[in-house]
Design a protein around this motif. Structure first.
Motif, PDB file in Angstrom:
ATOM      1  N   LEU A 201       0.183  -8.991  20.097  1.00  0.00           N
ATOM      2  CA  LEU A 201      -0.271  -8.475  18.808  1.00  0.00           C
ATOM      3  C   LEU A 201      -0.856  -7.069  18.927  1.00  0.00           C
ATOM      4  CD1 LEU A 201      -1.784 -11.753  17.338  1.00  0.00           C
ATOM      5  CD2 LEU A 201       0.340 -10.621  16.651  1.00  0.00           C
ATOM      6  N   ASP A 202      -1.537  -6.780  20.030  1.00  0.00           N
ATOM      7  CA  ASP A 202      -2.031  -5.415  20.226  1.00  0.00           C
ATOM      8  C   ASP A 202      -0.869  -4.437  20.354  1.00  0.00           C
ATOM      9  OD1 ASP A 202      -4.644  -6.194  20.076  1.00  0.00           O
ATOM     10  OD2 ASP A 202      -5.036  -6.137  22.228  1.00  0.00           O
ATOM     11  N   ALA A 203       0.208  -4.875  21.003  1.00  0.00           N
ATOM     12  CA  ALA A 203       1.395  -4.025  21.109  1.00  0.00           C
ATOM     13  C   ALA A 203       2.009  -3.785  19.743  1.00  0.00           C
ATOM     14  CB  ALA A 203       2.420  -4.664  22.048  1.00  0.00           C
ATOM     15  N   GLN A 204       2.031  -4.811  18.887  1.00  0.00           N
ATOM     16  CA  GLN A 204       2.528  -4.624  17.519  1.00  0.00           C
ATOM     17  C   GLN A 204       1.667  -3.625  16.760  1.00  0.00           C
ATOM     18  OE1 GLN A 204       3.638  -8.031  15.065  1.00  0.00           O
ATOM     19  NE2 GLN A 204       3.815  -9.298  16.923  1.00  0.00           N
ATOM     20  N   MET A 205       0.359  -3.706  16.965  1.00  0.00           N
ATOM     21  CA  MET A 205      -0.544  -2.797  16.268  1.00  0.00           C
ATOM     22  C   MET A 205      -0.304  -1.351  16.719  1.00  0.00           C
ATOM     23  SD  MET A 205      -2.805  -3.058  13.916  1.00  0.00           S
ATOM     24  CE  MET A 205      -3.937  -1.920  13.107  1.00  0.00           C
ATOM     25  N   ARG A 206      -0.164  -1.158  18.030  1.00  0.00           N
ATOM     26  CA  ARG A 206       0.115   0.189  18.530  1.00  0.00           C
ATOM     27  C   ARG A 206       1.457   0.707  18.030  1.00  0.00           C
ATOM     28  NH1 ARG A 206      -1.858  -2.145  23.278  1.00  0.00           N
ATOM     29  NH2 ARG A 206       0.259  -2.338  24.117  1.00  0.00           N
ATOM     30  N   GLY A 207       2.417  -0.211  17.899  1.00  0.00           N
ATOM     31  CA  GLY A 207       3.735   0.188  17.429  1.00  0.00           C
ATOM     32  C   GLY A 207       3.853   0.281  15.917  1.00  0.00           C
ATOM     33  N   LYS A 208       2.737   0.116  15.196  1.00  0.00           N
ATOM     34  CA  LYS A 208       2.693   0.207  13.738  1.00  0.00           C
ATOM     35  C   LYS A 208       3.596  -0.840  13.084  1.00  0.00           C
ATOM     36  CE  LYS A 208       1.862   5.187  14.088  1.00  0.00           C
ATOM     37  NZ  LYS A 208       2.319   6.540  13.724  1.00  0.00           N
ATOM     38  N   ASN A 209       3.640  -2.029  13.700  1.00  0.00           N
ATOM     39  CA  ASN A 209       4.501  -3.092  13.194  1.00  0.00           C
ATOM     40  C   ASN A 209       3.741  -4.198  12.484  1.00  0.00           C
ATOM     41  OD1 ASN A 209       6.889  -1.927  14.271  1.00  0.00           O
ATOM     42  ND2 ASN A 209       6.336  -2.684  16.306  1.00  0.00           N
ATOM     43  N   ILE A 210       2.452  -3.997  12.275  1.00  0.00           N
ATOM     44  CA  ILE A 210       1.664  -4.952  11.496  1.00  0.00           C
ATOM     45  C   ILE A 210       1.462  -4.355  10.106  1.00  0.00           C
ATOM     46  CG2 ILE A 210      -0.582  -6.085  11.264  1.00  0.00           C
ATOM     47  CD1 ILE A 210      -0.656  -6.420  14.241  1.00  0.00           C
ATOM     48  N   GLY A 211       2.027  -5.014   9.107  1.00  0.00           N
ATOM     49  CA  GLY A 211       1.985  -4.488   7.737  1.00  0.00           C
ATOM     50  C   GLY A 211       0.699  -4.858   7.031  1.00  0.00           C
ATOM     51  N   ARG A 212       0.088  -3.868   6.408  1.00  0.00           N
ATOM     52  CA  ARG A 212      -1.151  -4.095   5.662  1.00  0.00           C
ATOM     53  C   ARG A 212      -1.029  -3.466   4.276  1.00  0.00           C
ATOM     54  NH1 ARG A 212      -4.408  -0.982   9.825  1.00  0.00           N
ATOM     55  NH2 ARG A 212      -2.296  -0.186  10.137  1.00  0.00           N
ATOM     56  N   VAL A 213      -1.179  -4.291   3.266  1.00  0.00           N
ATOM     57  CA  VAL A 213      -1.047  -3.838   1.878  1.00  0.00           C
ATOM     58  C   VAL A 213      -2.371  -4.095   1.160  1.00  0.00           C
ATOM     59  CG1 VAL A 213       0.228  -4.073  -0.282  1.00  0.00           C
ATOM     60  CG2 VAL A 213       1.420  -4.353   1.909  1.00  0.00           C
ATOM     61  N   TYR A 214      -2.825  -3.096   0.394  1.00  0.00           N
ATOM     62  CA  TYR A 214      -4.129  -3.166  -0.264  1.00  0.00           C
ATOM     63  C   TYR A 214      -3.976  -2.949  -1.764  1.00  0.00           C
ATOM     64  CZ  TYR A 214      -6.033  -2.536   4.451  1.00  0.00           C
ATOM     65  OH  TYR A 214      -6.336  -2.681   5.776  1.00  0.00           O
ATOM     66  N   LEU A 215      -4.929  -3.501  -2.513  1.00  0.00           N
ATOM     67  CA  LEU A 215      -5.089  -3.183  -3.921  1.00  0.00           C
ATOM     68  C   LEU A 215      -6.409  -2.443  -4.076  1.00  0.00           C
ATOM     69  CD1 LEU A 215      -3.945  -6.443  -5.757  1.00  0.00           C
ATOM     70  CD2 LEU A 215      -2.789  -4.219  -5.786  1.00  0.00           C
ATOM     71  N   ALA A 216      -6.407  -1.419  -4.949  1.00  0.00           N
ATOM     72  CA  ALA A 216      -7.618  -0.637  -5.172  1.00  0.00           C
ATOM     73  C   ALA A 216      -7.719  -0.254  -6.638  1.00  0.00           C
ATOM     74  CB  ALA A 216      -7.613   0.621  -4.304  1.00  0.00           C
ATOM     75  N   LEU A 217      -8.937  -0.099  -7.099  1.00  0.00           N
ATOM     76  CA  LEU A 217      -9.206   0.447  -8.425  1.00  0.00           C
ATOM     77  C   LEU A 217      -9.725   1.860  -8.223  1.00  0.00           C
ATOM     78  CD1 LEU A 217     -10.885  -2.671 -10.074  1.00  0.00           C
ATOM     79  CD2 LEU A 217      -8.722  -1.604 -10.780  1.00  0.00           C
ATOM     80  N   ALA A 218      -8.968   2.825  -8.731  1.00  0.00           N
ATOM     81  CA  ALA A 218      -9.300   4.235  -8.554  1.00  0.00           C
ATOM     82  C   ALA A 218      -9.742   4.856  -9.870  1.00  0.00           C
ATOM     83  CB  ALA A 218      -8.085   4.995  -8.012  1.00  0.00           C
ATOM     84  N   GLU A 219     -10.587   5.851  -9.763  1.00  0.00           N
ATOM     85  CA  GLU A 219     -11.016   6.582 -10.954  1.00  0.00           C
ATOM     86  C   GLU A 219      -9.911   7.534 -11.397  1.00  0.00           C
ATOM     87  OE1 GLU A 219     -14.730   8.492 -10.214  1.00  0.00           O
ATOM     88  OE2 GLU A 219     -15.799   6.608  -9.782  1.00  0.00           O
ATOM     89  N   GLY A 220      -9.729   7.620 -12.719  1.00  0.00           N
ATOM     90  CA  GLY A 220      -8.732   8.535 -13.264  1.00  0.00           C
ATOM     91  C   GLY A 220      -7.352   7.916 -13.376  1.00  0.00           C
ATOM     92  N   GLN A 221      -6.421   8.694 -13.894  1.00  0.00           N
ATOM     93  CA  GLN A 221      -5.051   8.231 -14.110  1.00  0.00           C
ATOM     94  C   GLN A 221      -4.169   8.702 -12.951  1.00  0.00           C
ATOM     95  OE1 GLN A 221      -3.514   8.963 -18.006  1.00  0.00           O
ATOM     96  NE2 GLN A 221      -1.443   8.309 -17.509  1.00  0.00           N
ATOM     97  N   VAL A 222      -3.900   7.803 -12.052  1.00  0.00           N
ATOM     98  CA  VAL A 222      -3.053   8.128 -10.910  1.00  0.00           C
ATOM     99  C   VAL A 222      -1.614   8.295 -11.411  1.00  0.00           C
ATOM    100  CG1 VAL A 222      -2.152   7.309  -8.704  1.00  0.00           C
ATOM    101  CG2 VAL A 222      -4.552   6.884  -9.317  1.00  0.00           C
ATOM    102  N   PRO A 223      -0.974   9.420 -11.145  1.00  0.00           N
ATOM    103  CA  PRO A 223       0.401   9.630 -11.647  1.00  0.00           C
ATOM    104  C   PRO A 223       1.412   8.784 -10.891  1.00  0.00           C
ATOM    105  CG  PRO A 223      -0.285  11.475 -10.268  1.00  0.00           C
ATOM    106  CD  PRO A 223      -1.494  10.600 -10.430  1.00  0.00           C
ATOM    107  N   ARG A 224       2.462   8.385 -11.577  1.00  0.00           N
ATOM    108  CA  ARG A 224       3.483   7.555 -10.936  1.00  0.00           C
ATOM    109  C   ARG A 224       4.220   8.300  -9.833  1.00  0.00           C
ATOM    110  NH1 ARG A 224       4.214   2.676 -12.793  1.00  0.00           N
ATOM    111  NH2 ARG A 224       3.482   2.113 -14.870  1.00  0.00           N
TER     112      ARG A 224
END
Length: 345
Positions: A201-224
């Protein structure tokens, strides 16, 4: 390649790959007499089955001197193919008696007992496991709880709760997080059980193979059309806790998707995917783009609506360290985030 396994006490059994398995009746292969060349810190990607070292069957010090031995793969090659590790690591595991080859089956000792590394602490709310098996654990981290102690005030951390979880379930393995979340960010955190899983798993992390997706509430109108923020991140010389976009910083790339515009453009719900894992990456990038996260006072956001940054790990994806299966773990929005989202609609 995906593989299945059978648990037999402290051992995991799996079939050898058909092309690597020896003829029926191949005797058990134990420790090899060749020197141990690998080390626990070697990346799994550093060594490939099929290298010159693995092609030679003459190195198999345990092969019986028979006609069959001339075409049998080495013990290291068989073990490496069966459990998906480099040949050097397979040799070390064989030497330590942690791997055995029996006919067309390989046996991997689940893991030797290890100290937890953190004091077990039980809390009233307990620990919520989102996914768990013999090799890995994914738990929900609440906002306001650090992943591990930082030398400050004594208080429960996620590491302490995981230690208690292991102890309660009779698992003597070191508490090892594969990635981290900021203290006031909620979401799933992945833990590796035992050295085998840690290496993979550390090798996957170094290889950028662990996917992480986030939800956030941001101020203002983020453009598409804001799809990617590609800006290096470094330390802020004027503030120990802050990071900033800096030409001399480390590469950092965040993918942005506008999910919904809220309150007539005064706020936005965005989905963010990390291609790199820099400290405070999402918070720095969104503030740099002009849309700080609600509640993130460190990077210019207002705390009027929420007393912490409105950032939550929506999902986590990784390749199972033993089976090769793609694992996707989702974590529903916490109550405070969902409540704020409902108010802003």
């Amino acid at each position: 390649m995906t593989r299945s396994w059978t648990r037999r006490g402290e051992w995991i059994e799996t079939d050898l790959p058909k092309k690597a398995a020896g003829p029926k009746g191949t005797p058990e292969i134990g420790a090899v007499s060749s020197p141990v060349l690998g080390s626990p810190d070697e990346s799994i990607a550093d060594d490939k089955l099929g290298s010159d070292e693995t092609k030679s069957t003459a190195e198999n010090a345990n092969a019986a001197p028979s006609a069959a031995a001339s075409f049998l793969p080495s013990a290291e090659a068989l073990a490496a193919a069966a459990i998906g590790v480099p040949v050097k690591l397979a040799r070390r595991l064989l030497h330590a008696g942690e791997v055995q080859i029996r006919g067309n089956r390989a046996r991997l000792r689940l893991r030797p007992d290890e100290p937890l590394g953190f004091e077990p602490v039980w809390t009233e709310d307990g620990l919520e496991a989102l996914y768990e098996d013999d090799f890995c654990l994914v738990v929900r981290k609440p906002a306001g709880m650090p992943v591990h102690p930082d030398g400050g005030a004594a208080r429960p951390t996620l590491a302490n709760l995981v230690a208690a979880h292991y102890q309660m379930n009779g698992e003597a393995c070191a508490v090892h997080h594969v990635h981290r979340l900021d203290e006031y960010t909620s979401g799933p955190v992945l833990y590796a059980k035992g050295e085998f899983a840690r290496l993979a798993l550390d090798a996957q992390m170094r290889g950028k193979n662990i996917g992480r997706v986030y939800l956030a509430l941001a101020e203002g109108q983020v453009p598409r059309n804001l799809r990617v923020i590609d800006a290096p991140i470094g330390r802020d010389r004027h503030h120990n806790s802050r990071r900033r976009v800096s030409p001399g910083g480390q590469e950092a790339l965040t993918r942005v998707e506008l999910v919904r515009t809220l309150r007539a453009g005064r706020a936005s719900l965005v989905r963010l995917t990390l291609e790199t894992g820099r400290t405070h990456q999402i918070r720095v990038h969104m503030a740099h783009a002009g849309y700080p996260l609600i509640g993130d006072t460190l990077y210019g956001g207002s705390a009027d609506l929420l007393q912490r940054q409105a950032l939550h790990g929506e999902s986590l994806g990784f390749e199972h360290p033993f089976t090769g299966e793609n694992i996707e773990v989702a974590d529903p929005l916490p109550t405070d985030f969902q409540s704020l989202l409902d108010r802003l609609r």
